[in-house]
Motif scaffolding. Structure first.
Motif, PDB file in Angstrom:
ATOM      1  N   ASP A  22      43.392  32.546  44.519  1.00  0.00           N
ATOM      2  CA  ASP A  22      42.846  32.238  43.198  1.00  0.00           C
ATOM      3  C   ASP A  22      41.557  31.458  43.399  1.00  0.00           C
ATOM      4  N   ASN A  23      40.431  32.133  43.227  1.00  0.00           N
ATOM      5  CA  ASN A  23      39.134  31.485  43.442  1.00  0.00           C
ATOM      6  C   ASN A  23      38.355  31.361  42.139  1.00  0.00           C
ATOM      7  N   ARG A  24      38.952  30.660  41.195  1.00  0.00           N
ATOM      8  CA  ARG A  24      38.292  30.436  39.901  1.00  0.00           C
ATOM      9  C   ARG A  24      37.743  29.026  39.824  1.00  0.00           C
ATOM     10  N   GLY A  25      36.977  28.627  40.806  1.00  0.00           N
ATOM     11  CA  GLY A  25      36.351  27.305  40.729  1.00  0.00           C
ATOM     12  C   GLY A  25      37.199  26.210  41.337  1.00  0.00           C
ATOM     13  N   SER A  69      44.730  35.759  38.161  1.00  0.00           N
ATOM     14  CA  SER A  69      43.369  35.258  38.352  1.00  0.00           C
ATOM     15  C   SER A  69      42.379  36.406  38.348  1.00  0.00           C
ATOM     16  N   ILE A  70      41.251  36.210  37.648  1.00  0.00           N
ATOM     17  CA  ILE A  70      40.212  37.249  37.612  1.00  0.00           C
ATOM     18  C   ILE A  70      39.340  37.194  38.862  1.00  0.00           C
ATOM     19  N   SER A  71      39.585  36.212  39.719  1.00  0.00           N
ATOM     20  CA  SER A  71      38.912  36.207  41.016  1.00  0.00           C
ATOM     21  C   SER A  71      39.897  35.754  42.073  1.00  0.00           C
ATOM     22  N   ILE A 114      41.516  40.998  41.793  1.00  0.00           N
ATOM     23  CA  ILE A 114      42.430  40.254  40.924  1.00  0.00           C
ATOM     24  C   ILE A 114      43.709  39.862  41.650  1.00  0.00           C
ATOM     25  N   SER A 115      44.383  38.846  41.130  1.00  0.00           N
ATOM     26  CA  SER A 115      45.698  38.488  41.659  1.00  0.00           C
ATOM     27  C   SER A 115      46.657  38.171  40.534  1.00  0.00           C
ATOM     28  N   VAL A 116      47.922  38.412  40.799  1.00  0.00           N
ATOM     29  CA  VAL A 116      49.017  37.955  39.932  1.00  0.00           C
ATOM     30  C   VAL A 116      50.121  37.474  40.883  1.00  0.00           C
ATOM     31  N   PRO A 117      51.154  36.769  40.376  1.00  0.00           N
ATOM     32  CA  PRO A 117      52.241  36.382  41.278  1.00  0.00           C
ATOM     33  C   PRO A 117      52.793  37.608  42.014  1.00  0.00           C
ATOM     34  N   VAL A 118      53.083  37.445  43.302  1.00  0.00           N
ATOM     35  CA  VAL A 118      53.463  38.577  44.154  1.00  0.00           C
ATOM     36  C   VAL A 118      54.587  39.400  43.541  1.00  0.00           C
ATOM     37  N   ALA A 119      55.606  38.719  43.025  1.00  0.00           N
ATOM     38  CA  ALA A 119      56.792  39.427  42.530  1.00  0.00           C
ATOM     39  C   ALA A 119      56.470  40.337  41.350  1.00  0.00           C
ATOM     40  N   THR A 120      55.432  40.008  40.592  1.00  0.00           N
ATOM     41  CA  THR A 120      55.116  40.806  39.401  1.00  0.00           C
ATOM     42  C   THR A 120      54.048  41.862  39.679  1.00  0.00           C
ATOM     43  N   MET A 121      53.471  41.836  40.897  1.00  0.00           N
ATOM     44  CA  MET A 121      52.383  42.770  41.189  1.00  0.00           C
ATOM     45  C   MET A 121      52.799  44.246  41.122  1.00  0.00           C
ATOM     46  N   VAL A 164      45.115  40.858  33.212  1.00  0.00           N
ATOM     47  CA  VAL A 164      45.378  39.924  34.319  1.00  0.00           C
ATOM     48  C   VAL A 164      45.762  38.554  33.774  1.00  0.00           C
ATOM     49  N   VAL A 165      45.010  38.086  32.799  1.00  0.00           N
ATOM     50  CA  VAL A 165      45.296  36.761  32.233  1.00  0.00           C
ATOM     51  C   VAL A 165      46.662  36.773  31.540  1.00  0.00           C
ATOM     52  N   ALA A 166      46.967  37.869  30.842  1.00  0.00           N
ATOM     53  CA  ALA A 166      48.278  37.959  30.179  1.00  0.00           C
ATOM     54  C   ALA A 166      49.412  37.924  31.198  1.00  0.00           C
ATOM     55  N   ALA A 167      49.134  38.383  32.423  1.00  0.00           N
ATOM     56  CA  ALA A 167      50.158  38.379  33.479  1.00  0.00           C
ATOM     57  C   ALA A 167      50.142  37.068  34.268  1.00  0.00           C
TER      58      ALA A 167
END
Lengths: 492, 492
Positions: B200-203, A437-439, A362-369, A431-434
């Motif tokens: 972000d690899n969501r397509g 990305s789920i991938s 998963i990923s989120v913006p770096v600052a919020t990780m 992840v989506v709430a943050a």
């Protein structure tokens, strides 16, 4: 191996016609129908997805790929492109119903050119990553992207999945390293975008559309990639920090001091303990216990620049003085540097050795990780009592591998079947709430397709589907991957 | 100003309905129908393209843009998005038949956030580039892209056209500086991709599809952009070299020595002579004559790093010793640095002062540019006797402005009308033969549409058209720009 019994006997007439046409046009080396030879390519490398197919088609040139595509279109036969078969999401495994043929790019394995002065190489889709590393090194150059599967992953697959790896912090993902794309489109036309133009504003960027499309819009047959001067010095450090927020502050200091930091990996104290417990020959880099650890690698290609070890000593020393870092050490030898990396690379194996767990890329913006790592772990453990959640990995990329371990003593099969999917949905919702990305780097493939559809906005999903339908109206490209649209290939 | 007489009188019923719906929903400030107020926005800034429209619609929020788009779709009214109206290719000028309304983004001019630690800002489409420069500077940061029109060009337009400028060598075009996109799609749905995810690899990458699409697939309403630490030191140098090949060798030396070179502009000796002749107050930076000149700018944001002036002195000194560079000088003051840049910025004006000329914004792979500059100029002059061809500009980006001056004494109107189009086709043919792009940084707009269609491969053109038809099936987005598909907007 039950699924490996596919043969030409249970293939369709259309498939037979396409296979015969390919054999007539490209010769017998381009067609594999023997069930034994096909078998290894019907299962992903982790053994999670199983498919069937009547044949593997293996052209060795872009014209050959174009012919295969034209025959496939003519006979309405879907194709599953395959490189090194190292997908983490079942992206290269054919459908279980045998409705598709495999299009292997492994015979397209030429390095067409290397230009060290321009910092460019043109490589075919089937070139193995490690082979490009070696070829670049022979010219005093380097292709910086690397990952565990480098001995089998192919350049076409890496581009089609926009692969990441451990050097993204400095060099970006494949998207940042690809300077041009050659592809065969679903109708069989060749798109030649190999020329490495730094500026090109002729409409929609087809290179970027094909990168990361997982072979669902066309087949990447070759790419132009960026090369960088070879590394002349590297340094690897290990530091103990109180929390992820502090780790990120340390990264910011390093980035302000230099652009030579390539890797910045965060590891929780209890994950380190699991490695020390389960992986023979490992030892803790620092004497005392720490809640969190970071592994840092810095390199330079310029012998006249500040040595990476001097840089790390300087910044880590100041960080210790300022109370940011509790303790730190710089590997005194290549062997010690490798030992530090071995700990990082053993985290997943140590997790597996300690019981059932589900993993999330998963990923989120770096600052919020930093906050996400703490809060999401607490939320998951509260929601699923007895579980243990940890996150580790590429903090500087805003990308961690978020693992949730099953409660002690559960039946693994029951937990994976009944509980794990709910855990995954819960983590993905966070992840989506943050805004994440789920991938982050593995793609969607088969594994995350339902979650992509569940969690994408209608605008995004409709756009993806419209693009897919526009460029692959017959639905022949890598059916069942990425988008539901291609789920049911249309028979001729 | 004949074309400025458009009024609601000659608009269609569908347009009237759409205009009334927007006014009812967003208030009178969002609708301009007064011919006098509309007039300035019906012609591009260079006065080459003229259009008509019944109204300018000016929502001030993403929800407002979405409402405008829904009304436009409902009534089948095409929209021409407009920012600062600084297009070089007529990309923001409405069609001459008055069939479209202008959608102005200029009221969406908020900087939503600036995060210096993360190096990110979220800016709305209507923010003027110079305003972002100032806002970033107030935080000790810098948005590195800059160009002549910075006082009026807007961030939405810069992203939609993938703008370049003078700092591309180090920071890339807009594509490399945009970390996230918010857009309203043709149906009126909002696509929220503002989160700055490094992985972000969501397509399919919708951000990259919208960047450079010239508003033909949707309206970019806001972007997340990358900020860099402010420059603390800069140095500007001028050097004389025998030919473009040597200039490129010098650039390679600079790149090996440091990553602080931001600009590397090449200027032919006779172009410099034109500037000295036609532009008051200019003087030659070097004493002797040189066949070719280069203007180099290096900067650093790190006070502890090697000073750019020291770097340039070191590398240029060695290049003189090695016979690569004939002579060089480093600007001794900011005033002298500005004087060097003034020469570069006056090249087009000096060309214009010396007679009719056609200009071409082209790119080829960097390594082949030196030969292309020499050979293409010779070929053009041989094919069109009496003309004089020169190329100057961003050598390090593989992007030059290729000008062909008319023979002395020709009638300008006749030459522009009868000869210039053939010259342009000839130059573009050479560019395509060299694997290059007929639009390096200006886009296609109206001006290059026919040439794009003439010179694109069928595979490329078919893909562009399929994407356009898929995402904008009603053909309402910026009709007549980029692709022929949208030439004839469908009436409801």
């Amino acid at each position: 191996m039950m699924h490996a019994r596919s043969s030409t006997d249970n293939s369709t007439l259309a498939q037979q016609q396409a296979i015969r046409a390919v054999e007539a046009a490209l010769g017998p080396k381009a067609v594999t129908t023997d069930a034994q030879d096909i078998a290894p390519w019907l299962t992903d490398w982790r053994g999670r997805f199983h498919g069937r197919t009547a044949a593997i088609l293996s052209p060795d040139s872009v014209e050959g790929v174009a012919q295969v595509m034209r025959f496939a279109a003519e006979h309405g036969v879907p194709l599953v492109p395959q490189g090194g078969n190292t997908s983490m999401v079942g992206g290269a495994t054919p459908p279980a119903d045998g409705s598709a043929l495999i299009l292997s790019l492994r015979r397209m394995n030429r390095i067409r050119s290397i230009d060290p002065a321009a910092g460019l190489a043109v490589v075919e889709a089937g070139v193995i990553l490690a082979d490009l590393h070696a070829a670049a090194a022979a010219h005093g150059m380097r292709f910086p992207l690397t990952l565990g599967a480098r001995g089998s992953a192919t350049m076409g697959g890496l581009a089609s999945t926009n692969a990441g790896g451990t050097q993204v912090l400095r060099f970006g993902t494949m998207r940042g390293l690809v300077a041009g794309v050659e592809a065969v489109l679903p109708g069989g036309e060749v798109f030649d975008g190999l020329a490495a133009l730094k500026k090109d504003n002729r409409g929609y960027d087809l290179d970027h559309l094909l990168i990361g499309a997982e072979g669902t819009l066309g087949i990447i047959t070759a790419i132009t990639v960026c090369l960088y001067p070879a590394v002349v010095q590297r340094a690897v450090a290990w530091a103990g920090v109180p929390d992820p927020e502090t780790a990120l502050s340390l990264l910011r200091r390093l980035e302000r001091a230099s652009d030579s930091v390539e890797s910045f990996e965060i590891i929780p104290g209890d994950s380190l303990a699991l490695v020390l417990q389960h992986i023979p020959g490992t030892r803790a880099p620092l004497a005392g216990p720490h809640a969190w650890h970071v592994l840092i690698e810095a390199t330079t290609a310029n012998a006249a620049a500040e040595a990476p070890a001097v840089l790390l000593e300087r910044v880590l020393g100041a960080a210790i003085t300022d109370g940011l870092v509790a303790d730190a050490t710089i590997a005194a030898s290549e062997a010690q540097a490798e030992a530090f990396w071995r700990i990082r690379d053993s985290l997943s194996a140590a997790e597996r050795a300690s019981g059932p767990a589900v993993q999330h890329d998963i990923s989120v913006p770096v600052a919020t990780m930093p906050r996400f790592m703490i809060e999401a772990a607490a939320a998951a453990e509260a929601r699923f009592p007895g579980t243990h959640a940890t996150a580790f990995g590429h903090l500087g990329d805003g990308n961690v591998h978020f693992h949730v371990r099953a409660p002690a003593g559960v039946d693994a099969t029951r937990w994976y079947g009944e509980d794990a999917p709910g855990v995954t949905r819960f983590v993905h919702d966070l992840v989506v709430a943050a805004g994440g990305s789920i991938s982050a780097e593995h793609g969607i493939g088969q594994m995350k397709r339902a979650e992509l559809e569940r969690l994408s906005s209608p605008a995004r999903l409709a756009s993806l589907r419209a693009i897919k339908a526009a460029l692959d109206p017959q639905g022949l490209m890598n059916p069942g991957k990425l988008l539901g649209l291609a789920e049911t290939p249309r028979a001729p």
